[in-house]
Design an enzyme around this catalytic site. Structure first.
Site, PDB file in Angstrom:
ATOM      1  CG  HIS A  79      -0.376  -0.232   2.536  1.00 18.02           C
ATOM      2  ND1 HIS A  79      -0.027  -1.497   3.004  1.00 18.02           N
ATOM      3  CD2 HIS A  79      -0.051   0.633   3.527  1.00 18.02           C
ATOM      4  CE1 HIS A  79       0.470  -1.380   4.220  1.00 18.02           C
ATOM      5  NE2 HIS A  79       0.466  -0.117   4.564  1.00 18.02           N
ATOM      6  CE1 TYR A  93      -1.343   4.446  10.833  1.00 15.83           C
ATOM      7  CE2 TYR A  93      -1.322   3.710  13.115  1.00 15.83           C
ATOM      8  CZ  TYR A  93      -0.781   3.691  11.846  1.00 15.83           C
ATOM      9  OH  TYR A  93       0.313   2.913  11.584  1.00 15.83           O
ATOM     10  N   PRO A 148       3.116   0.035  19.413  1.00 19.45           N
ATOM     11  CG  PRO A 148       1.335  -1.425  19.538  1.00 19.45           C
ATOM     12  CD  PRO A 148       2.330  -0.712  20.375  1.00 19.45           C
ATOM     13  CE  LYS A 203       8.536   3.375  11.757  1.00 24.57           C
ATOM     14  NZ  LYS A 203       8.625   3.018  10.335  1.00 24.57           N
ATOM     15  CE1 TYR A 242       2.930   3.566   7.560  1.00 16.67           C
ATOM     16  CE2 TYR A 242       2.637   4.322   9.814  1.00 16.67           C
ATOM     17  CZ  TYR A 242       2.298   3.465   8.785  1.00 16.67           C
ATOM     18  OH  TYR A 242       1.323   2.502   8.982  1.00 16.67           O
TER      19      TYR A 242
END
Ligand code: FAS
Ligand code: PHB
Length: 388
Positions: free
Chosen positions: A72, A200, A292, A296, A383
């Site tokens: 993605h 998120y 989380p 990572k 990210y």
């Protein structure tokens, strides 16, 4: 018993290190406390940085990952139940991410270990690490009722946050940095079609996250009080709370269904410095823990064992400088991810002592992020993770 590298722990860090060492012709023995089935039964991470994908491909461990992983190019963040921003990290950094469960990576690693005749001892108890400050370290454990002494050149501590390897480093030889968060993540798996993208959510009721494992297996999380248990959360309560925290337009697309797994994970940030002591080298959760939120934890375990396997290969080829620099090399990437994971957690969660002012500031941060390509690029770079 003797080997070149004794590895304590056969989670992702230990079993990947064993594989990478095999690629360099370096012998290892992996000593794991649990059964193989127990390790495979743990539901954990789900998102891989592209450096992790490329490393697994180079190691010959990516056939299923390339066939079943979901690549993605962006993530969404929702707030206030109606606002949504998108971080297009592919466009901003040139790197995508991949959704592929840690459980599947663990299965792939164990299949490779079996096919390549790796030596993994499951069900080992009373594991002790000795003489790491000498040039003859050794590990003692009990397996099948027999006490075993494993002599080695080096010990890799890959036994997670609750293992024995970090405790082998004397208190006056290490500095521990720790922050515990006053909430946990309740996660479920459901055999339902996931949302088309990872999202998120910041909401005054708390954090939520929608992810996936495959086109018919979804992974969802809601922030919950630390003293909650899974028995406090029926499926109905979970779905109602998740929908209450998501932007309405996302909730309208959500397909609910019975959970097939439900668990609560505490959140903490932790780093042990240095990540080595004599001939003991820590890797993965044995050395550091991240909440989380930034996806990572698993990726850091992979980068640690990449650096450690390369350093051990250089050492056996006559150059010991990379091994001496392992801790500093690994910690550079560790701290970058620890900070980013802390920042994402602070931005997206509702803290018990938070005021309406604090919530409003979080929402203003997100409004700014939505409007600023420079800020989005900064988030995207972190990210997708640093290069190895
Ligand atoms: P692990 O803890 O996975 O493996 C350590 C191994 O050592 C285990 O198999 C253990 O049985 C063994 N061991 C322990 N003590 C031993 C001893 N004394 N002797 C021998 N063996 C011993 N990361 C994300 O990116 N996203 C997530 O959503 C996410 N969710 C998580 C949920 C939970 C509940 C937990 C605990 C972690 C989660 N993580 C997540 C982080 C997780 O993916 C870790 O980063 C990853 O498992 C790290 O791998 P290892 O370092 O191998 O440690
Ligand atoms: C997951 O799919 O389990 C997941 C995704 C993103 C995160 C954490 C976990 O930040």
């Amino acid at each position: 018993m003797r080997t070149q590298v004794a590895i304590v722990g056969a989670g992702p860090a230990g079993s990947l290190l064993s594989l990478l060492l095999r690629r360099h012709g370096i012998e290892s023995v992996v000593v794991e406390r649990q059964t193989k089935e127990y390790v495979l039964g743990r539901i954990r991470a789900g998102v891989l940085e592209w450096t992790t994908v490329e490393l697994l491909r180079a190691a010959g461990l990516a056939d299923r990952l390339d066939a079943e992983g979901h690549v993605h190019d962006s993530v969404k963040i929702g707030w206030r139940g109606e606002e949504i921003l998108s971080i297009d990290f592919q466009r901003l950094t040139g790197k995508p991410m991949m959704s592929y469960g840690q459980t599947m990576i663990q299965e792939d690693l164990y299949l490779a270990a079996e096919a390549e005749g790796a030596n993994i001892v499951f069900g080992a108890s009373d594991v002790e690490i000795h003489d790491v400050t000498t040039d003859q370290p050794w590990v003692r454990f009990t397996a099948d009722g027999e006490q075993v002494r494993l002599d080695c050149d080096y010990v890799a501590g890959c036994d997670g946050y609750h293992g024995v390897s970090r405790a082998t480093i004397p208190a006056d030889a290490k500095t521990e940095y720790e922050k515990a968060y006053p909430f946990g993540w309740l996660g479920i798996l459901s055999e339902t079609p996931p949302l088309p993208h990872l999202i998120y959510a910041n909401h005054e009721r708390g954090f939520a996250l929608c992810s996936q494992r495959n086109p018919m297996l979804s992974r969802y999380y809601v922030q919950c009080p630390l003293d909650d248990t899974v028995d406090d959360w029926s499926d109905d309560r979970f779905w109602t709370e998740l929908l209450a925290r998501l932007p309405v337009s996302e909730g309208e697309q959500l397909v609910t269904g019975p959970s097939i797994e439900k668990s609560i994970a505490p959140l903490r940030s932790y780093v042990c410095e240095p990540m080595s002591h004599g001939r003991l080298f820590l890797a993965g959760d044995a050395a550091h823990i991240v909440p989380p939120t930034g996806a990572k934890g698993l990726n850091l375990a992979v980068s640690d064992v990449h650096y450690l396997s390369e350093a051990l290969a250089a050492h056996y080829a006559g150059d010991s400088a990379p091994l001496a620099a392992y801790s500093a090399t690994a910690l550079h990437r560790v701290w970058s991810s620890v900070r980013f994971s802390w920042w994402m957690t602070t931005l997206l969660h509702r803290f018990p002592d938070q005021t309406v002012f604090d919530q409003r500031i979080q929402e203003e941060d997100l409004t700014h992020l939505a409007a600023s390509e420079a800020s989005q690029t900064n988030v995207a770079e972190q990210y997708v993770g640093l290069d190895l």
